[in-house]
Motif scaffolding. Structure first.
Motif, mmCIF file in Angstrom:
data_model
loop_
_atom_site.group_PDB
_atom_site.id
_atom_site.type_symbol
_atom_site.label_atom_id
_atom_site.label_comp_id
_atom_site.label_asym_id
_atom_site.label_seq_id
_atom_site.Cartn_x
_atom_site.Cartn_y
_atom_site.Cartn_z
ATOM 1 N N MET A 15 0.849 -1.180 0.000
ATOM 2 C CA MET A 15 0.000 0.000 0.000
ATOM 3 C C MET A 15 0.890 1.237 0.000
ATOM 4 O O MET A 15 1.646 1.465 0.926
ATOM 5 N N ASP A 16 0.809 2.043 -1.049
ATOM 6 C CA ASP A 16 1.606 3.262 -1.144
ATOM 7 C C ASP A 16 0.842 4.430 -0.541
ATOM 8 O O ASP A 16 -0.331 4.637 -0.835
ATOM 9 N N LEU A 17 1.524 5.169 0.314
ATOM 10 C CA LEU A 17 0.913 6.322 0.960
ATOM 11 C C LEU A 17 1.217 7.580 0.158
ATOM 12 O O LEU A 17 2.326 7.748 -0.346
ATOM 13 N N GLU A 18 0.220 8.452 0.054
ATOM 14 C CA GLU A 18 0.383 9.707 -0.668
ATOM 15 C C GLU A 18 -0.149 10.859 0.183
ATOM 16 O O GLU A 18 -0.983 10.649 1.070
ATOM 17 N N VAL A 19 0.323 12.056 -0.112
ATOM 18 C CA VAL A 19 -0.155 13.247 0.580
ATOM 19 C C VAL A 19 -1.661 13.372 0.332
ATOM 20 O O VAL A 19 -2.134 13.202 -0.795
ATOM 21 N N GLY A 20 -2.416 13.616 1.394
ATOM 22 C CA GLY A 20 -3.869 13.749 1.296
ATOM 23 C C GLY A 20 -4.620 12.487 1.657
ATOM 24 O O GLY A 20 -5.829 12.529 1.859
ATOM 25 N N ASP A 21 -3.928 11.355 1.748
ATOM 26 C CA ASP A 21 -4.577 10.095 2.138
ATOM 27 C C ASP A 21 -5.083 10.173 3.573
ATOM 28 O O ASP A 21 -4.452 10.790 4.426
ATOM 29 N N ILE A 22 -6.193 9.525 3.815
ATOM 30 C CA ILE A 22 -6.734 9.395 5.163
ATOM 31 C C ILE A 22 -6.359 7.990 5.634
ATOM 32 O O ILE A 22 -6.645 7.006 4.946
ATOM 33 N N VAL A 23 -5.698 7.893 6.794
ATOM 34 C CA VAL A 23 -5.178 6.612 7.265
ATOM 35 C C VAL A 23 -5.575 6.347 8.717
ATOM 36 O O VAL A 23 -5.778 7.273 9.495
ATOM 37 N N LEU A 24 -5.654 5.064 9.043
ATOM 38 C CA LEU A 24 -5.924 4.641 10.414
ATOM 39 C C LEU A 24 -4.587 4.473 11.127
ATOM 40 O O LEU A 24 -3.668 3.858 10.589
ATOM 41 N N CYS A 25 -4.474 5.042 12.317
ATOM 42 C CA CYS A 25 -3.225 5.008 13.080
ATOM 43 C C CYS A 25 -3.507 4.568 14.512
ATOM 44 O O CYS A 25 -4.626 4.692 14.992
ATOM 45 N N THR A 26 -2.449 4.116 15.169
ATOM 46 C CA THR A 26 -2.516 3.834 16.597
ATOM 47 C C THR A 26 -1.480 4.714 17.285
ATOM 48 O O THR A 26 -0.319 4.735 16.872
ATOM 49 N N VAL A 27 -1.906 5.443 18.307
ATOM 50 C CA VAL A 27 -0.980 6.316 19.035
ATOM 51 C C VAL A 27 0.068 5.440 19.711
ATOM 52 O O VAL A 27 -0.265 4.507 20.445
ATOM 53 N N ASP A 28 1.339 5.742 19.455
ATOM 54 C CA ASP A 28 2.444 4.971 20.018
ATOM 55 C C ASP A 28 2.950 5.632 21.298
ATOM 56 O O ASP A 28 3.002 5.011 22.348
ATOM 57 N N ARG A 29 3.319 6.916 21.169
ATOM 58 C CA ARG A 29 3.837 7.630 22.333
ATOM 59 C C ARG A 29 3.679 9.142 22.135
ATOM 60 O O ARG A 29 3.527 9.624 21.019
ATOM 61 N N ILE A 30 3.726 9.851 23.258
ATOM 62 C CA ILE A 30 3.649 11.312 23.246
ATOM 63 C C ILE A 30 4.951 11.828 23.828
ATOM 64 O O ILE A 30 5.309 11.497 24.961
ATOM 65 N N VAL A 31 5.664 12.625 23.020
ATOM 66 C CA VAL A 31 6.949 13.172 23.454
ATOM 67 C C VAL A 31 6.888 14.690 23.291
ATOM 68 O O VAL A 31 6.883 15.198 22.169
ATOM 69 N N GLY A 32 6.843 15.389 24.415
ATOM 70 C CA GLY A 32 6.773 16.853 24.374
ATOM 71 C C GLY A 32 5.503 17.304 23.674
ATOM 72 O O GLY A 32 4.394 16.999 24.100
ATOM 73 N N THR A 33 5.686 18.018 22.542
ATOM 74 C CA THR A 33 4.533 18.512 21.792
ATOM 75 C C THR A 33 4.258 17.672 20.549
ATOM 76 O O THR A 33 3.494 18.090 19.682
ATOM 77 N N ASN A 34 4.891 16.528 20.440
ATOM 78 C CA ASN A 34 4.686 15.637 19.289
ATOM 79 C C ASN A 34 4.003 14.343 19.714
ATOM 80 O O ASN A 34 4.279 13.799 20.782
ATOM 81 N N VAL A 35 3.143 13.859 18.837
ATOM 82 C CA VAL A 35 2.488 12.570 19.043
ATOM 83 C C VAL A 35 3.000 11.641 17.950
ATOM 84 O O VAL A 35 2.894 11.950 16.762
ATOM 85 N N PHE A 36 3.579 10.530 18.344
ATOM 86 C CA PHE A 36 4.086 9.556 17.377
ATOM 87 C C PHE A 36 3.066 8.431 17.258
ATOM 88 O O PHE A 36 2.577 7.912 18.263
ATOM 89 N N VAL A 37 2.752 8.093 16.007
ATOM 90 C CA VAL A 37 1.743 7.068 15.737
ATOM 91 C C VAL A 37 2.303 6.004 14.810
ATOM 92 O O VAL A 37 3.301 6.239 14.108
ATOM 93 N N LYS A 38 1.666 4.838 14.821
ATOM 94 C CA LYS A 38 1.961 3.771 13.869
ATOM 95 C C LYS A 38 0.840 3.787 12.837
ATOM 96 O O LYS A 38 -0.336 3.643 13.185
ATOM 97 N N ILE A 39 1.220 3.973 11.578
ATOM 98 C CA ILE A 39 0.254 3.979 10.481
ATOM 99 C C ILE A 39 0.092 2.545 9.996
ATOM 100 O O ILE A 39 1.081 1.877 9.695
ATOM 101 N N HIS A 40 -1.136 2.075 9.911
ATOM 102 C CA HIS A 40 -1.411 0.718 9.442
ATOM 103 C C HIS A 40 -1.474 0.734 7.923
ATOM 104 O O HIS A 40 -2.448 1.208 7.350
ATOM 105 N N ALA A 41 -0.431 0.241 7.283
ATOM 106 C CA ALA A 41 -0.350 0.234 5.821
ATOM 107 C C ALA A 41 -0.128 -1.196 5.335
ATOM 108 O O ALA A 41 1.000 -1.639 5.182
ATOM 109 N N GLY A 42 -1.226 -1.911 5.148
ATOM 110 C CA GLY A 42 -1.123 -3.298 4.699
ATOM 111 C C GLY A 42 -0.522 -4.167 5.787
ATOM 112 O O GLY A 42 -0.975 -4.178 6.921
ATOM 113 N N THR A 43 0.547 -4.898 5.434
ATOM 114 C CA THR A 43 1.168 -5.812 6.398
ATOM 115 C C THR A 43 2.195 -5.116 7.281
ATOM 116 O O THR A 43 2.670 -5.695 8.241
ATOM 117 N N LYS A 44 2.558 -3.881 6.938
ATOM 118 C CA LYS A 44 3.586 -3.196 7.726
ATOM 119 C C LYS A 44 3.014 -1.981 8.452
ATOM 120 O O LYS A 44 1.958 -1.473 8.101
#
Length: 191
Positions: free
Chosen positions: A1-30
């Protein structure tokens, strides 16, 4: 699954560091890591970022930028309709995965990997409703019949559930019979 600017994706919040939220984007098997800055969490002033996101929460985001291995996302630019649509697709994909597991048994993992190399399981089986030849080439004619029967059976139950609620408003029994016949014809036509 190729990701492009403007795509809407499902993510899981991984961690919050300072003012940034890091997420895991579910893109197929990876899973790919993405980042949401505080200004893209919600409009206006954010007093406590954890009011909006917490680790392990599933959220729907929009891809703003892709630069190398960094993906910038926005939570606030996703409409309610887009959120609902992506979450429904995710639920439907889980349902499709359980159907594949029940029909294919031990071979399901291997087949799902092959499907995910081409497209998401959701998209693949949605297309199979119209033309089941690709599915048949992967799993055989008998398994294709079983899978399509279960998919339409689940869809039929959903439709009947909606109609069950509408019967209160008047005599919808005739419509119910027509829909059941359409579902049955679809099962026969697509296999």
């Amino acid at each position: 699954m190729d990701l492009e600017v403007g795509d809407i994706v499902l993510c899981t919040v991984d961690r919050i560091v300072g003012t940034n939220v890091f997420v895991k984007i579910h893109a197929g098997t990876k899973e790919i890591e993405g980042c949401i800055v505080t200004s893209e969490i919600a409009p206006g002033r954010i007093r406590n970022i954890r009011d909006y996101v917490v680790p392990k929460k599933k959220i729907v985001c929009k891809i703003l930028r892709i630069s190398g291995d960094r993906i910038d996302l926005s939570l606030r630019r996703v409409t309610q309709k887009e959120q609902k649509e992506i979450k429904e697709q995710d639920n439907q994909e889980k349902s499709y995965e359980s159907i594949l597991k029940s029909v294919l048994g031990e071979k399901s993992g291997e087949i799902m990997e092959k499907i995910q190399k081409r497209d998401s399981i959701y998209n693949f089986l949605q297309n199979a409703k119209e033309n089941a030849k690709e599915l048949e080439s992967l799993v055989g004619r008998e398994n294709t019949k079983k899978i399509m029967h279960k998919i339409f059976k689940v869809a039929g139950i959903f439709i009947l559930g909606l109609i069950g609620c509408a019967i209160i408003a008047g005599s919808v029994i005739v419509i119910k019979r027509i829909l059941i016949e359409k579902v049955r014809k679809n099962i026969k036509m697509n296999i």
